[in-house]
Scaffold this active site. Structure first.
Site, short mmCIF file in Angstrom:
data_model
loop_
_atom_site.label_atom_id
_atom_site.label_comp_id
_atom_site.label_asym_id
_atom_site.label_seq_id
_atom_site.Cartn_x
_atom_site.Cartn_y
_atom_site.Cartn_z
N ASN A 1 0.81 -1.22 0.00
CA ASN A 1 0.00 0.00 0.00
C ASN A 1 0.84 1.27 0.00
O ASN A 1 0.37 2.31 -0.46
CB ASN A 1 -0.92 0.01 1.23
CG ASN A 1 -1.61 1.33 1.43
OD1 ASN A 1 -2.51 1.70 0.68
ND2 ASN A 1 -1.17 2.09 2.43
N TYR B 1 3.42 8.95 -11.89
CA TYR B 1 2.64 8.15 -10.94
C TYR B 1 1.77 7.14 -11.68
O TYR B 1 1.74 5.95 -11.32
CB TYR B 1 1.78 9.10 -10.11
CG TYR B 1 0.77 8.43 -9.21
CD1 TYR B 1 1.14 7.99 -7.94
CD2 TYR B 1 -0.56 8.26 -9.61
CE1 TYR B 1 0.21 7.40 -7.10
CE2 TYR B 1 -1.49 7.67 -8.78
CZ TYR B 1 -1.10 7.24 -7.52
OH TYR B 1 -2.03 6.65 -6.69
N ALA C 1 3.81 4.31 -13.08
CA ALA C 1 4.23 3.37 -12.05
C ALA C 1 3.09 2.45 -11.64
O ALA C 1 3.28 1.23 -11.48
CB ALA C 1 4.74 4.14 -10.82
#
Length: 263
Positions: free
Chosen positions: A102, A167, A170
């Protein structure tokens, strides 16, 4: 011959005896996930990085469920720290059976501002650290012939978003990691899945600059379900993927976004 579902006994704590590691678990989705896994019976290691007060609050909540837990501050960008963390978990709780990746960061940069360093940092904290934690725990899962890996992705991996190119790339890579690991580790009793949250209401969104925030009503209007998503919505999906009920599900990507992206 398979057992009919209605003949299976009801299990109040289906993860009893399992050990879970939740990274980035001091607040938000991570803390809610740690609570959900603990409520299902798992012992939970709360990983964080210099968020000691929040991590101890999360740990108190875990212990109130009757499950064991520990908190560990570890910088997941440091391979040695990851190795030390998993060794500590094994010593204090037992080897990791359930890994929830997470931890991450949400760097907002326009494409013109995304230089080599910014790109490398976004991939490191949203993809490479998850490779690292998977490497640290999967050998043990293979030996025990059981394991669950749940990666926390993002709807931006599918939708893309201005200011989040690195982001989003990824998070898309995390989906590829999930699918490939599912194929490689499935023969060893290990299921690997991704949960893709949408617009979840977490305290961290208050730290975004005002020009990066969207009005809640604008986001709600994009969804089929007209409310803000909560960390507990994501945690429930993670707990399901970790449970025996999901033992025939692997390599999948589940959107928890109120019907924002239909696919």
């Amino acid at each position: 011959m398979t057992t009919p579902l209605l003949d299976l006994p009801l299990v109040a704590r289906p993860l009893q005896g399992r050990v879970a590691l939740v990274t980035g678990a001091a607040t938000g989705i991570g803390a809610a996930t740690a609570r959900a896994l603990a409520a299902a019976g798992a012992a939970v290691a709360v990983n964080h990085f210099a968020q000691i007060e929040q991590a101890r609050t999360a740990l108190d909540q875990i212990r109130r469920t009757g499950s064991r837990g520990i908190e560990i501050s570890a910088d997941l960008t440091d391979p040695d720290a990851v190795s030390m963390m998993t060794s500590q978990i094994a010593n204090e709780l037992g080897p990791v059976d359930i890994l929830v990746n997470n931890a991450g960061a949400y760097p907002r940069l326009n494409w013109a501002q995304t230089d080599e360093d910014a790109w490398a940092h976004a991939l490191e904290v949203n993809l490479t650290i998850h490779y690292r934690t998977c490497q640290a725990v999967t050998d043990g899962m293979v030996r025990r012939q059981w394991g669950r890996i749940i990666n926390i992705g993002s709807v931006n991996a599918r939708a893309g978003r201005t200011g989040l190119t690195a982001y989003s790339a990824a998070k898309a890579g995390l989906t590829g990691l999930t699918r490939s690991l599912a194929r490689e580790l499935g023969p060893h009793g290990i299921c690997v899945n991704t949960v893709l949250p949408g617009a979840i209401q977490v305290p961290a969104e208050n730290d975004l600059p005002a020009h990066h925030r969207r009005r809640p009503e604008d986001q709600i209007n994009r969804q089929c379900v007209p409310r803000r998503g909560q960390p507990e919505d994501v945690a429930a999906a993670v707990a399901f993927f970790a449970s025996p009920a999901a033992s025939f599900i692997s390599g999948q990507s589940l959107h928890i976004d109120g019907g924002w992206i239909l696919h």
